[in-house]
Design a protein around this motif. Sequence first.
Motif, PDB file in Angstrom:
ATOM      1  N   ALA A  54     -61.324 -27.048 -59.964  1.00 23.55           N
ATOM      2  CA  ALA A  54     -61.260 -26.223 -59.012  1.00 23.55           C
ATOM      3  C   ALA A  54     -61.798 -24.719 -58.988  1.00 23.55           C
ATOM      4  N   ILE A  55     -60.392 -24.270 -60.382  1.00 20.22           N
ATOM      5  CA  ILE A  55     -60.586 -23.387 -60.519  1.00 20.22           C
ATOM      6  C   ILE A  55     -62.137 -22.117 -60.537  1.00 20.22           C
ATOM      7  N   ARG A  56     -63.118 -23.034 -61.553  1.00 16.80           N
ATOM      8  CA  ARG A  56     -64.157 -22.930 -61.640  1.00 16.80           C
ATOM      9  C   ARG A  56     -65.539 -22.833 -59.731  1.00 16.80           C
ATOM     10  N   ASP A  57     -64.476 -23.671 -58.927  1.00 15.56           N
ATOM     11  CA  ASP A  57     -65.578 -24.117 -58.031  1.00 15.56           C
ATOM     12  C   ASP A  57     -64.787 -22.540 -56.678  1.00 15.56           C
ATOM     13  N   VAL A  58     -63.249 -22.563 -56.665  1.00 15.43           N
ATOM     14  CA  VAL A  58     -62.729 -20.904 -55.955  1.00 15.43           C
ATOM     15  C   VAL A  58     -64.029 -19.750 -56.451  1.00 15.43           C
ATOM     16  N   LEU A  59     -64.138 -19.757 -57.365  1.00 12.77           N
ATOM     17  CA  LEU A  59     -64.747 -18.384 -58.268  1.00 12.77           C
ATOM     18  C   LEU A  59     -66.020 -18.500 -57.693  1.00 12.77           C
ATOM     19  N   GLU A  60     -66.432 -19.456 -57.449  1.00 16.32           N
ATOM     20  CA  GLU A  60     -68.213 -19.715 -57.380  1.00 16.32           C
ATOM     21  C   GLU A  60     -68.386 -19.819 -55.416  1.00 16.32           C
ATOM     22  N   GLU A  61     -66.983 -20.188 -55.080  1.00 15.73           N
ATOM     23  CA  GLU A  61     -67.787 -20.550 -53.389  1.00 15.73           C
ATOM     24  C   GLU A  61     -66.644 -19.110 -52.519  1.00 15.73           C
ATOM     25  N   GLU A  62     -65.819 -19.370 -53.222  1.00 13.32           N
ATOM     26  CA  GLU A  62     -64.997 -17.902 -52.174  1.00 13.32           C
ATOM     27  C   GLU A  62     -65.352 -16.705 -52.668  1.00 13.32           C
ATOM     28  N   ASP A  63     -64.092 -16.017 -50.751  1.00 11.66           N
ATOM     29  CA  ASP A  63     -64.617 -14.025 -51.392  1.00 11.66           C
ATOM     30  C   ASP A  63     -63.620 -13.688 -52.490  1.00 11.66           C
ATOM     31  N   THR A  64     -63.928 -13.354 -53.646  1.00 11.94           N
ATOM     32  CA  THR A  64     -63.526 -12.578 -54.787  1.00 11.94           C
ATOM     33  C   THR A  64     -62.157 -11.785 -54.242  1.00 11.94           C
ATOM     34  N   LEU A  65     -62.511 -11.286 -53.163  1.00 14.56           N
ATOM     35  CA  LEU A  65     -61.009 -10.097 -52.257  1.00 14.56           C
ATOM     36  C   LEU A  65     -60.210 -11.129 -51.936  1.00 14.56           C
ATOM     37  N   LEU A  66     -60.634 -12.365 -50.942  1.00 17.92           N
ATOM     38  CA  LEU A  66     -59.145 -13.267 -50.689  1.00 17.92           C
ATOM     39  C   LEU A  66     -58.484 -14.161 -52.003  1.00 17.92           C
ATOM     40  N   VAL A  67     -59.434 -14.413 -52.729  1.00 21.82           N
ATOM     41  CA  VAL A  67     -59.303 -15.302 -53.785  1.00 21.82           C
ATOM     42  C   VAL A  67     -57.661 -14.146 -54.576  1.00 21.82           C
ATOM     43  N   HIS A  68     -58.150 -12.835 -54.840  1.00 21.91           N
ATOM     44  CA  HIS A  68     -57.681 -12.394 -55.857  1.00 21.91           C
ATOM     45  C   HIS A  68     -56.261 -11.200 -54.598  1.00 21.91           C
ATOM     46  N   GLY A  69     -56.576 -11.931 -53.196  1.00 24.84           N
ATOM     47  CA  GLY A  69     -55.907 -10.216 -52.734  1.00 24.84           C
ATOM     48  C   GLY A  69     -54.416 -11.176 -52.304  1.00 24.84           C
ATOM     49  N   TYR A  70     -53.537 -10.117 -51.079  1.00 29.00           N
ATOM     50  CA  TYR A  70     -52.770 -10.064 -51.294  1.00 29.00           C
ATOM     51  C   TYR A  70     -53.121 -11.196 -50.189  1.00 29.00           C
ATOM     52  N   MET A  71     -51.846 -12.465 -49.139  1.00 24.87           N
ATOM     53  CA  MET A  71     -51.579 -12.546 -48.170  1.00 24.87           C
ATOM     54  C   MET A  71     -50.015 -12.802 -47.565  1.00 24.87           C
ATOM     55  N   SER A  72     -49.987 -13.559 -46.435  1.00 23.44           N
ATOM     56  CA  SER A  72     -48.697 -13.277 -46.371  1.00 23.44           C
ATOM     57  C   SER A  72     -47.552 -14.014 -47.093  1.00 23.44           C
ATOM     58  N   ASN A  73     -46.752 -13.258 -47.310  1.00 20.20           N
ATOM     59  CA  ASN A  73     -45.749 -13.417 -48.343  1.00 20.20           C
ATOM     60  C   ASN A  73     -45.555 -15.382 -48.082  1.00 20.20           C
ATOM     61  N   SER A  74     -45.487 -15.801 -47.078  1.00 19.54           N
ATOM     62  CA  SER A  74     -45.360 -17.340 -47.471  1.00 19.54           C
ATOM     63  C   SER A  74     -46.660 -17.986 -47.642  1.00 19.54           C
ATOM     64  N   GLY A  75     -47.522 -16.775 -48.681  1.00 20.96           N
ATOM     65  CA  GLY A  75     -49.244 -17.594 -48.812  1.00 20.96           C
ATOM     66  C   GLY A  75     -49.872 -18.874 -47.772  1.00 20.96           C
ATOM     67  N   TYR A  76     -51.031 -19.081 -48.912  1.00 15.00           N
ATOM     68  CA  TYR A  76     -52.310 -18.879 -47.462  1.00 15.00           C
ATOM     69  C   TYR A  76     -52.343 -20.221 -46.232  1.00 15.00           C
ATOM     70  N   GLU A  77     -52.223 -19.758 -45.077  1.00 15.26           N
ATOM     71  CA  GLU A  77     -51.437 -20.481 -44.087  1.00 15.26           C
ATOM     72  C   GLU A  77     -52.712 -21.945 -44.472  1.00 15.26           C
ATOM     73  N   ASP A  78     -53.772 -21.566 -44.476  1.00 16.35           N
ATOM     74  CA  ASP A  78     -54.999 -23.031 -44.850  1.00 16.35           C
ATOM     75  C   ASP A  78     -54.124 -23.778 -45.825  1.00 16.35           C
ATOM     76  N   VAL A  79     -53.462 -22.975 -46.895  1.00 18.29           N
ATOM     77  CA  VAL A  79     -53.669 -24.191 -48.238  1.00 18.29           C
ATOM     78  C   VAL A  79     -52.041 -25.058 -47.490  1.00 18.29           C
ATOM     79  N   ARG A  80     -50.942 -24.231 -46.876  1.00 11.73           N
ATOM     80  CA  ARG A  80     -49.833 -24.386 -46.255  1.00 11.73           C
ATOM     81  C   ARG A  80     -49.819 -25.983 -45.751  1.00 11.73           C
ATOM     82  N   GLN A  81     -51.209 -25.827 -44.667  1.00 11.81           N
ATOM     83  CA  GLN A  81     -51.777 -26.965 -44.108  1.00 11.81           C
ATOM     84  C   GLN A  81     -51.908 -28.194 -44.323  1.00 11.81           C
ATOM     85  N   ALA A  82     -52.896 -27.989 -45.320  1.00 12.69           N
ATOM     86  CA  ALA A  82     -53.400 -28.930 -46.174  1.00 12.69           C
ATOM     87  C   ALA A  82     -51.982 -29.839 -46.948  1.00 12.69           C
TER      88      ALA A  82
END
Lengths: 397, 397
Positions: A54-82
Amino acid sequence: MISEKMMPLLRNNSAIRMMFEEGNRLAALYGRENVYDFSLGNPSVPAPPEVNQAIRDVLEEEDTLLVHGYMSNSGYEDVRQAIAQSLNDRFGTGFGARNLIMTVGAASALNIILKAVLNPDDEVLTFAPYFVEYGNYVRNYDGKLVVVPADTETFQPNLAVFRSMINKRTKAVIINTPNNPTGVIYSGETIRSLATILEEKQKEFGTEILLISDEPYRELAYDGIEVPYVTKFYANSVVCYSYSKSLSLPGERIGYVVIPDEVSESRELIAAAAIANRVIGSVNAPSLIQRVIKRCLNAKVNVEAYDRNRSALYDGLTNLGFECVRPQGAFYMWVKSPVEDEKEFCDVCREHHILVVPGSSFACGGYVRIAYCVSYDMIERSMPAFAKVAERYGLNK
Amino acid sequence: MISEKMMPLLRNNSAIRMMFEEGNRLAALYGRENVYDFSLGNPSVPAPPEVNQAIRDVLEEEDTLLVHGYMSNSGYEDVRQAIAQSLNDRFGTGFGARNLIMTVGAASALNIILKAVLNPDDEVLTFAPYFVEYGNYVRNYDGKLVVVPADTETFQPNLAVFRSMINKRTKAVIINTPNNPTGVIYSGETIRSLATILEEKQKEFGTEILLISDEPYRELAYDGIEVPYVTKFYANSVVCYSYSKSLSLPGERIGYVVIPDEVSESRELIAAAAIANRVIGSVNAPSLIQRVIKRCLNAKVNVEAYDRNRSALYDGLTNLGFECVRPQGAFYMWVKSPVEDEKEFCDVCREHHILVVPGSSFACGGYVRIAYCVSYDMIERSMPAFAKVAERYGLNK
């Protein structure tokens, strides 16, 4: 230079450190293979292969700025929803992303909840034996940890005594199931009785009492035993979860807290906990690993390996005459000391190169904790040493 | 349900949230490309390619149990040693692994240091304008943040006033250079004078005063300006560092604190800070990213991109008649409000779809912060809107 509040922690730390160094000292003297270190709760089973994929896939498929970036203090909404959806599927709950805050492990989850609710001198109840960090977490916010003595018959919570210890200063109760250090899982009946007492006491004192369930060991349950989901039993419940053991990621510091809508003032508590996440310095749970968790909701560590260790150790020690609580979950065995002062027993074990933790470190003397998150091989190799200890105490006759 | 200490934070949070949501509201109304959001300090330049390559290499080459596992609360020794060596090479310091604790970003670094040293009612000095979280961090440990008013000529610290504000309760001083929000870098001369004052006051009061340098922007310095390394100027110095901006990893929560041997009671302070790391719930800095940092010590984000933004924005705004502090570092521009109440100025900006942060949020009214960690394109597109604002105030005549 050092604050007064830190001084006792500094003194205590040298004891922990000495114990840790004892393993290295013995290994240097007698060889690593002749030392049986059962003192640490560090997973021995690697993360399932899905994690690194999954780490390799995230690096491959998702935007680097998003992957290593700030998000809400609560965490990524899609992750929490899942995660919320996955909990709902498993436990029939009704959580949404709004009910979850991703945290720097369960330790941070506990801290942000305690910071959100505790006023100075508020009391927090927990059940012996317990993970001693709870005391430090509660003292971080000038609360007072009050310990309910153990029921040494069952090591289920001692509810009669518990009831008598609740008062109008009682702000929260921390439970830990599957339990470190006993390996006991609190039954549905136990949780139901505990909830009834809390509801009764809330009414009696006109207060809100928060039940905080610390659940890093939820997925490590054996013999098909179910671990009840506390939010279904009691409205003022929150769950502190960690992937440290369930995915063998203790170093990554990834977990979450669930604050259901049913909790009193839940919107404010959710907001306060998210602010606390920022203010205690965590800011947010590590971002890449959050994105990985979303892809690993069905991944499982090799629980069978722990189960095999459990059986080998339990059978081995009981055959030698030791009295053990049969663990239902986690990766700890709780063993009665053959002598009243379990520190003496620990010393005798150490003479035979066995390292275990005295029960007094969990506010429950007379017992020791044996962590079996070790290699199966080490358990087998340790048996002759345990046999010598049993002989010393005249157990195996 | 909510603790009294959290209540003001809860109230304040809605203001921050409203601001954040304003950007989304405007984008929904007028289209994202017609909104110029300069309010957030979130890196716009992605992590350098070495980072994702290092992640892949770590997964390939290192043991999974180690990569995701627990280590000492201070972090992996080899990682700390490598960073210490890199600091020694750059700054001529003499650090070893023992002097570093890996942390969950600079925010955790600041928290563990403050927890290690503050007693209730201890005073911590800082210089306006300043990052308002400092106040929350200090209050976490019942300390009192005392703010030295700004020198609005230079935005270097106002040392004459600073000297007069130190007393026997002064336990620490927090500086932030390159500075958020002004972009100013404190010169070697400034640091030397500040050190002299602190030494003098330590003698006068017979106390130890810790200088805490918060340096997440250290690597973002322009025009070849050097950022002095404070530990070389003053013995009781610690440095809180973060890779959030230097490697564009803000979501990963990775940084460290350096506690040199020269600090008074340094061994105790190092031990206390490591315990604080555990006890505030961080436990340790995220493990995989620690291992990645070791492989990325020479990697650099594209600072030129920020520099280009800086020039475009500075030239654009000064040509329009705005009075700006020319930033030497970080990615913020500090702009004088054309009217005394900068909140009115912020409102006028917002009418033209420009979002900036009022200086009163940094305890320094009359100014606004413009974060230029945005796309170059957005800066160009925003200029006609800024021109209208300038026109409104009769600046560009």
